[in-house]
Each structure stands twice: as structure tokens, then as C-alpha cells.
Design a protein around this motif. Structure first.
Motif, mmCIF file in Angstrom:
data_model
loop_
_atom_site.group_PDB
_atom_site.id
_atom_site.type_symbol
_atom_site.label_atom_id
_atom_site.label_comp_id
_atom_site.label_asym_id
_atom_site.label_seq_id
_atom_site.Cartn_x
_atom_site.Cartn_y
_atom_site.Cartn_z
ATOM 1 N N ALA A 28 -7.320 26.978 9.330
ATOM 2 C CA ALA A 28 -8.377 26.860 10.109
ATOM 3 C C ALA A 28 -8.723 25.479 10.654
ATOM 4 N N GLY A 29 -8.399 24.319 10.145
ATOM 5 C CA GLY A 29 -8.776 22.859 10.725
ATOM 6 C C GLY A 29 -7.776 22.935 11.937
ATOM 7 N N PHE A 30 -6.259 23.179 12.016
ATOM 8 C CA PHE A 30 -5.614 23.044 12.873
ATOM 9 C C PHE A 30 -6.089 24.163 14.144
ATOM 10 N N LEU A 31 -6.504 25.386 13.936
ATOM 11 C CA LEU A 31 -6.840 26.197 14.919
ATOM 12 C C LEU A 31 -8.256 25.485 15.625
ATOM 13 N N SER A 32 -9.220 25.120 14.841
ATOM 14 C CA SER A 32 -10.409 24.489 15.141
ATOM 15 C C SER A 32 -10.022 23.179 16.094
ATOM 16 N N ALA A 33 -8.821 22.367 15.758
ATOM 17 C CA ALA A 33 -8.733 21.278 16.987
ATOM 18 C C ALA A 33 -8.339 21.815 18.281
ATOM 19 N N ARG A 89 3.065 12.197 35.028
ATOM 20 C CA ARG A 89 4.033 13.282 35.187
ATOM 21 C C ARG A 89 4.907 13.255 33.618
ATOM 22 N N ARG A 90 4.870 12.371 32.977
ATOM 23 C CA ARG A 90 5.823 12.218 31.775
ATOM 24 C C ARG A 90 4.964 13.096 30.459
ATOM 25 N N GLU A 91 3.827 13.458 30.672
ATOM 26 C CA GLU A 91 2.940 14.286 29.636
ATOM 27 C C GLU A 91 3.593 15.582 29.603
ATOM 28 N N THR A 92 3.619 15.993 28.166
ATOM 29 C CA THR A 92 3.938 17.372 28.043
ATOM 30 C C THR A 92 2.949 18.214 27.415
ATOM 31 N N TYR A 93 1.758 17.476 27.024
ATOM 32 C CA TYR A 93 0.313 18.060 26.672
ATOM 33 C C TYR A 93 0.516 19.137 25.612
ATOM 34 N N GLY A 94 1.732 18.629 24.605
ATOM 35 C CA GLY A 94 1.828 19.300 23.280
ATOM 36 C C GLY A 94 2.885 20.405 23.427
ATOM 37 N N ARG A 95 3.132 20.804 24.449
ATOM 38 C CA ARG A 95 4.162 21.973 24.684
ATOM 39 C C ARG A 95 5.499 21.784 23.916
ATOM 40 N N THR A 96 6.284 20.547 24.175
ATOM 41 C CA THR A 96 7.495 20.048 23.463
ATOM 42 C C THR A 96 7.229 20.078 21.841
ATOM 43 N N ARG A 97 6.326 19.554 21.246
ATOM 44 C CA ARG A 97 6.186 19.487 20.037
ATOM 45 C C ARG A 97 5.709 20.866 19.366
ATOM 46 N N ILE A 116 14.813 23.006 4.070
ATOM 47 C CA ILE A 116 15.522 21.914 5.017
ATOM 48 C C ILE A 116 14.571 21.945 6.073
ATOM 49 N N THR A 117 14.181 23.169 6.705
ATOM 50 C CA THR A 117 13.400 23.000 8.107
ATOM 51 C C THR A 117 12.010 23.021 7.878
ATOM 52 N N TYR A 118 11.500 23.473 6.614
ATOM 53 C CA TYR A 118 10.113 23.502 6.564
ATOM 54 C C TYR A 118 9.324 22.219 6.439
ATOM 55 N N PRO A 119 9.982 21.311 5.526
ATOM 56 C CA PRO A 119 9.354 19.981 5.557
ATOM 57 C C PRO A 119 9.230 19.236 6.948
ATOM 58 N N ILE A 120 10.392 19.463 8.005
ATOM 59 C CA ILE A 120 10.433 18.848 9.104
ATOM 60 C C ILE A 120 9.389 19.472 10.024
ATOM 61 N N ALA A 121 9.014 20.822 9.820
ATOM 62 C CA ALA A 121 8.221 21.363 10.601
ATOM 63 C C ALA A 121 6.729 21.323 10.056
ATOM 64 N N PHE A 122 6.575 20.634 8.951
ATOM 65 C CA PHE A 122 5.249 20.077 8.456
ATOM 66 C C PHE A 122 5.058 19.020 9.067
ATOM 67 N N VAL A 123 5.763 18.135 9.245
ATOM 68 C CA VAL A 123 5.810 16.546 9.861
ATOM 69 C C VAL A 123 5.431 17.101 11.525
ATOM 70 N N ALA A 125 4.053 19.833 12.749
ATOM 71 C CA ALA A 125 2.393 20.226 12.559
ATOM 72 C C ALA A 125 1.697 19.293 12.605
ATOM 73 N N ILE A 126 1.776 18.208 11.698
ATOM 74 C CA ILE A 126 0.913 17.102 11.767
ATOM 75 C C ILE A 126 1.000 16.236 13.541
ATOM 76 N N LEU A 127 2.215 16.187 13.656
ATOM 77 C CA LEU A 127 2.259 15.476 15.062
ATOM 78 C C LEU A 127 1.541 16.180 16.330
ATOM 79 N N TYR A 128 1.994 17.551 16.130
ATOM 80 C CA TYR A 128 1.192 18.470 17.310
ATOM 81 C C TYR A 128 -0.430 18.403 17.075
ATOM 82 N N TRP A 129 -0.884 18.487 15.870
ATOM 83 C CA TRP A 129 -2.313 18.372 15.654
ATOM 84 C C TRP A 129 -2.803 17.102 16.309
#
Length: 153
Positions: A28-33, A89-97, A116-123, A125-129
Motif C-alpha cells: 500500500a505504501g509503495f502503490l501510494s508513492a 536525456r540520461r533519465e530513465t524515470y524509473g523504467r530500468t529499476r 538468491i533473487t528475492y533479497p536483491i529484488a527487495f533492494v 524495490a527500495i531503490l525504485y520506490w
């Protein structure tokens, strides 16, 4: 009075319920952002309405909709920054993350062990948020005004 199996089951159920509640609060916090960022984009520059981010809470449907959300939020932000002459021009606006996050989540289910992948995905997710929240802050009214254009008088 009660045997130890009952307490084990009760503790397991308590952990499960706590995990589900925590996941819902974080989602909910993520989607709210995401919604907040889209609300700061002028309607003519939006590729999706702000309320549509909440469709990601629908199981099964969200397997496709989360990719659509990442793409459309990025396009909306890009359109708004272009309209306000704040585009780089160098902005990706969150698409890459965002797409990296989704790839890590999918690969944890399909190809690699999730531990292996979920802890990296969690990081990611925080970066994207954080990245989307920063874009929303930059779009806050009065946060930035582009310099006036030189008319060569």
C-alpha cells in the motif's frame, strides 16, 4: 492443559498473519508513492490514471499489470518533465529499476532459487520506490521553475 503442538501451530499462524499484514502495508505504501507521482503529472501527460496503480493488488492480474504500471508511470513522468522543460536525456524515470525488479521477482519463481533473487529484488524495490518519490518531489508545485528562455534582445 494445552499441548506444545497447539502452541507451535498458533505461533506459525501468528507469523503468517503478521507477514501478510506487513506485506499489505508495504504494498500500500509503495502503490501510494506511485499514485502520488502520477497525481503530480498533468492529466494530458499521463499514460494511466493514478487510481489504476491499485489494480496491482489483484492476484494473477498483477502478473501482467505490474509491467504495464512500470512502463506507463515512466512514460508519464517523462512526458511531464519534457512539458516542464526539466527533462534530461540520461533519465530513465524509473523504467530500468522497475523492470529489473520485475525480472528478479520472475526469475526467483522461474529460474533461480528465490533466496538468491528475492533479497536483491527487495533492494531494487527500495531503490525504485525512492526514485519515484524523488521524481514526485521534483514535480511538487513550486519545487522548481525552469530558467526563463533568452529571447536575444
Amino acid at each position: 492443559m494445552f499441548d506444545s503442538d497447539f502452541f507451535e501451530v498458533l505461533c506459525g499462524l501468528g507469523c503468517f498473519v503478521t507477514s501478510v499484514v506487513l506485506a499489505i502495508v508495504l504494498a500500500a505504501g509503495f502503490l501510494s508513492a506511485l499514485q502520488k507521482a502520477l497525481l503530480r503529472v498533468e492529466p494530458e501527460n499521463r499514460r494511466m490514471s493514478p487510481g489504476q496503480v491499485w489494480l496491482n493488488l489483484i492476484p494473477i492480474f498483477n502478473l501482467v499489470w505490474c509491467t504495464v504500471t512500470v512502463e506507463r508511470v515512466a512514460e508519464s513522468l517523462r512526458n511531464e518533465f519534457l512539458a516542464r522543460q526539466m527533462h534530461s536525456r540520461r533519465e530513465t524515470y524509473g523504467r530500468t529499476r522497475g523492470l529489473t525488479l520485475l525480472t528478479l521477482l520472475a526469475s526467483g519463481v522461474l529460474f533461480y532459487p528465490a533466496f538468491i533473487t528475492y533479497p536483491i529484488a527487495f533492494v531494487y524495490a527500495i531503490l525504485y520506490w525512492r526514485q519515484i518519490s524523488r521524481y514526485a518531489e521534483r514535480l511538487k508545485p513550486g519545487a522548481y521553475a525552469p530558467p526563463p528562455t533568452d529571447e536575444a534582445w
